[in-house]
Design a protein around this motif. Structure first.
Motif, PDB file in Angstrom:
ATOM      1  N   TYR A   1       0.813  -1.270   0.061  1.00 13.90           N
ATOM      2  CA  TYR A   1       0.025   0.011  -0.086  1.00 13.90           C
ATOM      3  C   TYR A   1       0.866   1.426   0.157  1.00 13.90           C
ATOM      4  O   TYR A   1       0.291   2.366  -0.523  1.00 13.90           O
ATOM      5  CB  TYR A   1      -0.977   0.028   1.225  1.00 13.90           C
ATOM      6  CG  TYR A   1      -1.981  -1.253   1.296  1.00 13.90           C
ATOM      7  CD1 TYR A   1      -3.268  -0.974   0.483  1.00 13.90           C
ATOM      8  CD2 TYR A   1      -1.784  -2.266   1.835  1.00 13.90           C
ATOM      9  CE1 TYR A   1      -4.103  -1.994   0.692  1.00 13.90           C
ATOM     10  CE2 TYR A   1      -2.620  -3.399   1.691  1.00 13.90           C
ATOM     11  CZ  TYR A   1      -3.894  -3.040   1.199  1.00 13.90           C
ATOM     12  OH  TYR A   1      -4.855  -4.093   1.342  1.00 13.90           O
TER      13      TYR A   1
ATOM     14  N   ASP B   1      -3.711   3.389   4.858  1.00 18.94           N
ATOM     15  CA  ASP B   1      -3.335   2.445   3.578  1.00 18.94           C
ATOM     16  C   ASP B   1      -4.368   2.539   2.715  1.00 18.94           C
ATOM     17  O   ASP B   1      -4.192   2.356   1.475  1.00 18.94           O
ATOM     18  CB  ASP B   1      -3.100   1.131   4.215  1.00 18.94           C
ATOM     19  CG  ASP B   1      -1.910   0.857   4.967  1.00 18.94           C
ATOM     20  OD1 ASP B   1      -1.031   1.676   4.803  1.00 18.94           O
ATOM     21  OD2 ASP B   1      -1.876   0.038   5.851  1.00 18.94           O
TER      22      ASP B   1
ATOM     23  N   ILE C   1      -7.613   3.918  -1.843  1.00 20.00           N
ATOM     24  CA  ILE C   1      -7.209   2.870  -2.793  1.00 20.00           C
ATOM     25  C   ILE C   1      -8.205   2.014  -3.349  1.00 20.00           C
ATOM     26  O   ILE C   1      -9.292   1.646  -2.605  1.00 20.00           O
ATOM     27  CB  ILE C   1      -6.241   2.005  -1.965  1.00 20.00           C
ATOM     28  CG1 ILE C   1      -4.914   2.635  -1.660  1.00 20.00           C
ATOM     29  CG2 ILE C   1      -5.753   0.989  -2.835  1.00 20.00           C
ATOM     30  CD1 ILE C   1      -4.056   3.385  -2.939  1.00 20.00           C
TER      31      ILE C   1
END
Length: 407
Positions: free
Chosen positions: A310, A338, A344
């Motif tokens: 990550y 993360d 993400i």
């Protein structure tokens, strides 16, 4: 019968007599079997205990109307085979392993006309197997994206039964049709090494297709591939074949990193040269021209590697996790730093679908056409009689792809 037919028949008899020393008493029908015919028994490598195969001999059963008998030419040794060889996590022992195999049809039932993609098949064609769906009404050939192989069985990971010829680590394999639901493909236009690589390449074709669903992976993406075993190396080749060029390979083995560049990585990072995740992240960033990755592929199967990756990805980037084919343990991440604050997009990938298999045939041809040395992934070949040595070589990780190839 006219005189020309008689003359031709006499000429044929004379030629045959000259070759064999005796003229045939009657015309002989062409055999559907290879030279030497089909034996009555087959040799099968059976994993009988941890880290030990026995070569056993079993009778070849009669070929039914929907069945196919294949003379095995070769089979790759997979990481899943290594797990089974070392630990038997699926509880299959005794078992005939080998699922990255290919060979030649030597006999087939009268109902077998085409492969799973509708391509005609005949005795002498080269095939690979894919999934076994049995009576699953959700699966039809060109509605292929509903399920991956996680909802099916495969040859080479089947419980032992009264057939025994269930895995590709053998000299013959018995492909059952009808309600058994075997899927297979005619790949006679590919050479042996390419055919051995179909199954692992399909894993990465599927992973890249999963990555593309995020909308983040593009031609100009900066991509990090973590782990340069066979899976990570093939991942790099698939990305390069699609036209993605800014790829950094991350591993601790310089030999594998060098081969990663031959398969399409632009730069590489040896994590052994960095102390701590912050330093390693800076190393990855430097390799990508001062930028974090737009997208990353985690191919190691190591929970610590998953936790680290990550850090290599920019805000708004993407991640495809495909390294865990069995339970490899828990990974510790910080969901805020993360995932959430970086937004993400994460996708998981596990094996492949039938459609990915079809796509893989074209990938292999294209990779070779643009000069990627994909077949050089196979670094070591062993005969069936040395199946134990092949698996020990695989565990030692001193080669890349290990294969069992029949003599």
């Amino acid at each position: 019968m006219d005189t020309s037919s008689v003359n031709i028949e006499e000429i044929v008899k004379q030629v045959l007599a000259g070759m064999t020393g005796t003229a045939p008493a009657a015309p002989v029908a062409a055999s559907a079997a290879p030279a030497g015919g089909i034996p009555k028994t087959a040799h099968v490598a059976v994993l009988t205990s941890l880290e030990h195969y026995d070569i056993k001999e079993f009778p070849i059963p009669p070929v039914g109307d929907d069945d196919i008998l294949v003379k095995v030419e070769g089979c790759g040794v997979c990481g899943t085979d290594a797990h089974e060889f070392k630990r038997d996590p699926f509880g299959l022992i005794p078992v005939a392993l080998g699922h990255e195999g290919t060979g030649e049809i030597v006999a087939m039932g009268k109902n077998v006309k085409v492969d799973t993609a509708g391509k005609p098949v005949k005795v002498g064609d080269k095939i690979v197997t894919c999934m076994i769906f049995k009576d699953d009404p959700e699966i039809t050939m060109y509605d292929l994206n509903k399920k991956n192989v996680g909802g099916a069985d495969v040859y080479g990971l089947l419980p032992d039964d009264d057939i025994h010829l269930n895995g590709w680590f053998s000299d013959y394999i018995f492909i059952r049709g009808g309600a058994f639901g075997s899927t297979f493909f005619n790949v006679s236009d590919l050479d042996l090494d390419s055919r051995i690589l179909i199954e692992p390449c399909a894993v990465l074709v599927h992973a890249v297709e999963r990555a593309k669903t995020t909308g983040i992976l593009r031609f100009n993406s900066r991509v990090a591939v973590q782990g340069c075993g066979p899976i990570g190396l093939i991942c790099i080749a698939v990305l390069r074949t699609l036209g993605i060029q800014n790829i950094v390979a991350i591993d601790g083995n310089e030999q594998r990193l060098a081969f990663a560049k031959r398969l399409g990585a632009d730069t590489s990072v040896n994590f052994a040269n960095f102390k701590g995740i912050e330093a390693l992240t800076e190393g990855v960033k430097d390799a990508l021209g001062g930028h974090l990755a737009d997208f990353a592929f985690q191919c190691t199967g190591n929970p610590k590697a998953h936790a680290n990756i990550y850090k290599f990805i920019r805000n708004g980037g993407g991640l495809c996790e495909l390294g865990f084919f069995i339970n490899g343990g828990d990974a510790t991440i910080n969901p805020h730093f993360d995932l959430c604050s970086k937004e993400i997009t994460l996708v998981g990938s596990w094996v492949y679908t039938l459609r990915d298999y079809v796509t893989t045939f074209d990938f292999l041809k294209r990779a070779q056409a643009i000069g990627l040395p994909i077949k050089e992934l196979i670094t070591d070949k062993f005969p069936l009689s040395q199946i134990n040595e092949a698996h020990q070589k695989n565990l030692a990780m001193t080669g890349l792809k290990i294969a069992v190839v029949n003599e």
